[in-house]
Design a protein around this motif. Structure first.
Motif, PDB file in Angstrom:
ATOM      1  N   VAL A   3     -16.302  -2.328   2.977  1.00 46.80           N
ATOM      2  CA  VAL A   3     -15.571  -1.174   3.514  1.00 46.80           C
ATOM      3  C   VAL A   3     -14.411  -0.807   2.598  1.00 46.80           C
ATOM      4  CG1 VAL A   3     -14.131  -0.359   5.418  1.00 46.80           C
ATOM      5  CG2 VAL A   3     -16.224  -1.623   5.901  1.00 46.80           C
ATOM      6  N   GLY A   4     -13.713  -1.818   2.073  1.00 49.24           N
ATOM      7  CA  GLY A   4     -12.591  -1.557   1.185  1.00 49.24           C
ATOM      8  C   GLY A   4     -13.000  -0.821  -0.067  1.00 49.24           C
ATOM      9  N   LYS A   5     -14.150  -1.185  -0.624  1.00 46.65           N
ATOM     10  CA  LYS A   5     -14.637  -0.498  -1.832  1.00 46.65           C
ATOM     11  C   LYS A   5     -15.029   0.942  -1.518  1.00 46.65           C
ATOM     12  CE  LYS A   5     -16.303  -4.676  -4.123  1.00 46.65           C
ATOM     13  NZ  LYS A   5     -17.484  -5.414  -4.639  1.00 46.65           N
ATOM     14  N   ARG A   6     -15.617   1.164  -0.355  1.00 43.70           N
ATOM     15  CA  ARG A   6     -16.026   2.517   0.017  1.00 43.70           C
ATOM     16  C   ARG A   6     -14.837   3.406   0.326  1.00 43.70           C
ATOM     17  NH1 ARG A   6     -21.347   3.443   1.519  1.00 43.70           N
ATOM     18  NH2 ARG A   6     -20.573   5.606   1.605  1.00 43.70           N
ATOM     19  N   MET A   7     -13.782   2.808   0.892  1.00 43.92           N
ATOM     20  CA  MET A   7     -12.631   3.586   1.336  1.00 43.92           C
ATOM     21  C   MET A   7     -11.528   3.651   0.302  1.00 43.92           C
ATOM     22  SD  MET A   7     -13.375   4.692   4.362  1.00 43.92           S
ATOM     23  CE  MET A   7     -11.758   5.168   4.994  1.00 43.92           C
ATOM     24  N   ALA A   8     -11.679   2.961  -0.817  1.00 41.46           N
ATOM     25  CA  ALA A   8     -10.621   2.896  -1.815  1.00 41.46           C
ATOM     26  C   ALA A   8     -10.238   4.291  -2.307  1.00 41.46           C
ATOM     27  CB  ALA A   8     -11.034   2.027  -2.980  1.00 41.46           C
ATOM     28  N   VAL A   9      -8.932   4.501  -2.498  1.00 39.92           N
ATOM     29  CA  VAL A   9      -8.452   5.787  -2.996  1.00 39.92           C
ATOM     30  C   VAL A   9      -8.761   5.879  -4.483  1.00 39.92           C
ATOM     31  CG1 VAL A   9      -6.427   7.245  -3.336  1.00 39.92           C
ATOM     32  CG2 VAL A   9      -6.616   5.820  -1.279  1.00 39.92           C
ATOM     33  N   LYS A  10      -9.455   6.926  -4.866  1.00 36.92           N
ATOM     34  CA  LYS A  10      -9.799   7.143  -6.270  1.00 36.92           C
ATOM     35  C   LYS A  10      -8.608   7.743  -6.995  1.00 36.92           C
ATOM     36  CE  LYS A  10     -14.074   5.806  -5.720  1.00 36.92           C
ATOM     37  NZ  LYS A  10     -14.037   5.455  -4.298  1.00 36.92           N
ATOM     38  N   ARG A  11      -8.165   7.034  -8.020  1.00 38.53           N
ATOM     39  CA  ARG A  11      -7.018   7.503  -8.798  1.00 38.53           C
ATOM     40  C   ARG A  11      -7.498   8.194 -10.089  1.00 38.53           C
ATOM     41  NH1 ARG A  11      -3.062   7.550  -5.067  1.00 38.53           N
ATOM     42  NH2 ARG A  11      -2.869   5.517  -4.068  1.00 38.53           N
TER      43      ARG A  11
ATOM     44  N   GLY B 162       0.812  -1.210   0.000  1.00 40.24           N
ATOM     45  CA  GLY B 162       0.000   0.000   0.000  1.00 40.24           C
ATOM     46  C   GLY B 162       0.844   1.258   0.000  1.00 40.24           C
ATOM     47  N   ILE B 163       1.958   1.227   0.744  1.00 44.59           N
ATOM     48  CA  ILE B 163       2.880   2.371   0.756  1.00 44.59           C
ATOM     49  C   ILE B 163       3.403   2.642  -0.641  1.00 44.59           C
ATOM     50  CG2 ILE B 163       5.141   3.149   1.582  1.00 44.59           C
ATOM     51  CD1 ILE B 163       4.550   1.749   4.228  1.00 44.59           C
ATOM     52  N   ASN B 164       3.670   1.585  -1.393  1.00 44.69           N
ATOM     53  CA  ASN B 164       4.206   1.749  -2.741  1.00 44.69           C
ATOM     54  C   ASN B 164       3.206   2.344  -3.725  1.00 44.69           C
ATOM     55  OD1 ASN B 164       6.698   0.698  -2.004  1.00 44.69           O
ATOM     56  ND2 ASN B 164       6.139  -1.410  -2.524  1.00 44.69           N
ATOM     57  N   THR B 165       1.904   2.337  -3.346  1.00 47.04           N
ATOM     58  CA  THR B 165       0.902   2.931  -4.239  1.00 47.04           C
ATOM     59  C   THR B 165       0.787   4.445  -4.062  1.00 47.04           C
ATOM     60  OG1 THR B 165      -0.947   2.641  -2.679  1.00 47.04           O
ATOM     61  CG2 THR B 165      -0.441   0.791  -4.136  1.00 47.04           C
ATOM     62  N   VAL B 166       1.338   4.964  -2.964  1.00 49.96           N
ATOM     63  CA  VAL B 166       1.279   6.409  -2.717  1.00 49.96           C
ATOM     64  C   VAL B 166       2.301   7.103  -3.627  1.00 49.96           C
ATOM     65  CG1 VAL B 166       1.519   8.232  -0.992  1.00 49.96           C
ATOM     66  CG2 VAL B 166       0.587   5.992  -0.335  1.00 49.96           C
ATOM     67  N   PRO B 167       1.874   8.106  -4.399  1.00 50.59           N
ATOM     68  CA  PRO B 167       2.800   8.799  -5.308  1.00 50.59           C
ATOM     69  C   PRO B 167       4.026   9.334  -4.573  1.00 50.59           C
ATOM     70  CG  PRO B 167       0.546   9.446  -5.769  1.00 50.59           C
ATOM     71  CD  PRO B 167       0.495   8.612  -4.525  1.00 50.59           C
ATOM     72  N   VAL B 168       5.187   9.084  -5.143  1.00 46.26           N
ATOM     73  CA  VAL B 168       6.439   9.513  -4.518  1.00 46.26           C
ATOM     74  C   VAL B 168       6.481  11.026  -4.363  1.00 46.26           C
ATOM     75  CG1 VAL B 168       8.953   9.517  -4.758  1.00 46.26           C
ATOM     76  CG2 VAL B 168       7.642   7.512  -5.462  1.00 46.26           C
ATOM     77  N   GLY B 169       5.857  11.741  -5.278  1.00 44.81           N
ATOM     78  CA  GLY B 169       5.878  13.203  -5.223  1.00 44.81           C
ATOM     79  C   GLY B 169       5.284  13.761  -3.948  1.00 44.81           C
TER      80      GLY B 169
ATOM     81  N   PRO C 284      -1.964   6.787   6.063  1.00 46.20           N
ATOM     82  CA  PRO C 284      -3.417   6.907   5.893  1.00 46.20           C
ATOM     83  C   PRO C 284      -3.891   6.503   4.504  1.00 46.20           C
ATOM     84  CG  PRO C 284      -2.563   8.800   7.094  1.00 46.20           C
ATOM     85  CD  PRO C 284      -1.372   8.032   6.613  1.00 46.20           C
ATOM     86  N   GLN C 285      -3.131   6.862   3.477  1.00 41.81           N
ATOM     87  CA  GLN C 285      -3.500   6.464   2.124  1.00 41.81           C
ATOM     88  C   GLN C 285      -3.213   4.982   1.887  1.00 41.81           C
ATOM     89  OE1 GLN C 285      -2.622   9.471  -1.101  1.00 41.81           O
ATOM     90  NE2 GLN C 285      -1.303  10.318   0.500  1.00 41.81           N
TER      91      GLN C 285
END
Length: 222
Positions: free
Chosen positions: A214-222, A114-121, A143-144
Motif C-alpha cells: 500500500v505504501g508503494k502504491r500511495m507514495a507521493v511522486k516527486r 512526513g509533514i516535513n516532506t511537504v513543500p513549504v510553499g 493528507p500528503q
C-alpha cells in the motif's frame, strides 16, 4: 506432538492480542497525529507540550507505563473506565490506554517526518489565500504526509503488536500470559516457544507485506 495445546485457548489469546493491537493502534494514531500537529504549531506552548510529551514518554519503559496505568490510575486515582466491577475489562482498557499513550510518541515522530516532506510553499500559498493553520494542516499537509509515512507507521504497528505482550503484566489474558502459564504447566519449552513465535509471525508478516505494498502504491511522486 502438539497434544499439550489441548485445554488452552490459544486462538482466544491471540484474538486478545489482535484486539489490543487494533484498538491501541487507532488510539495512538489519533493521539500521535494531534501531537504531531502540536509540534509544528506556531503556538510556542503547544510546541513545547508536544516536544516534552514525546521526549519523556518514549524514554520511559513501556512496562512502567502499563503498570502505572493499573496501579496509578486505577488503584490510586480510582479510574474505572466504565468497568468498575469487571477486573478483566478494566485491565484490558487500561492496557489500551497505556499502549496508546506510549505508541503515540512514535506515531507523532513518524507523522512529523512526513509533514516535513511537504513543500513549504504549499502551506505558504494556502495561508496567503486566508486558510488558518488548522485548515492548512488538515486539508493540505496531513493528507500528503500520511501518504509518505505509511512504511514508518507500518513499523510502528508491528512494534505495537509485539509490545502487547507487556499487557500480561497487569493480567490481560493475551498471548504472552498464556505462554507463561503453559511454560509453567507443561514440559515442552521449545515447542511452546515455537508455537507462539509462529503465531506472532502470522500476525506481523502479512501486515508488513500488505502495508508495504500500500505504501508503494500511495507514495507521493516527486
Amino acid at each position: 506432538m502438539f497434544d499439550f495445546l489441548e485445554g488452552y485457548d490459544l486462538l482466544g489469546a491471540f484474538w486478545m492480542t489482535v484486539k489490543l493491537t487494533v484498538l491501541s493502534g487507532i488510539g495512538s494514531l489519533v493521539l500521535g497525529t494531534v501531537l504531531a500537529g502540536m509540534r509544528v504549531s506556531p503556538v510556542p506552548l503547544m510546541r513545547g507540550f508536544g516536544t516534552v510529551y514525546v521526549n519523556v514518554v518514549r524514554n520511559i519503559p513501556l512496562t512502567v507505563i502499563i503498570v502505572f496505568s493499573s496501579v496509578g490510575l486505577a488503584d490510586v486515582f480510582g479510574m474505572t473506565l466504565g468497568a468498575a466491577d469487571d477486573f478483566d475489562a478494566l485491565a484490558f482498557r487500561l492496557a489500551i490506554l497505556g499502549l496508546s499513550a506510549y505508541t503515540a510518541a512514535f506515531v507523532c515522530e513518524a507523522v512529523r517526518s512526513g509533514i516535513n516532506t511537504v513543500p513549504v510553499g504549499q502551506a505558504e500559498a494556502a495561508r496567503a489565500i486566508g486558510l488558518s493553520f488548522t485548515q492548512v494542516l488538515m486539508t493540505i499537509v496531513l493528507p500528503q504526509a500520511f501518504r509518505s509515512v505509511i512504511a514508518p507507521l507500518t513499523n510502528v504497528l508491528i512494534a505495537l503488536t509485539k509490545n502487547t505482550t507487556v499487557a500480561a503484566a497487569i493480567g490481560v489474558a493475551e498471548a504472552a500470559l498464556l505462554m507463561k502459564e503453559m511454560i509453567e504447566n507443561e514440559a515442552q519449552l521449545f515447542l511452546i516457544t515455537a508455537v507462539f513465535a509462529f503465531g506472532f509471525v502470522v500476525l506481523t508478516l502479512p501486515t508488513g507485506l500488505i502495508l508495504g505494498w500500500v505504501g508503494k502504491r500511495m507514495a507521493v511522486k516527486r
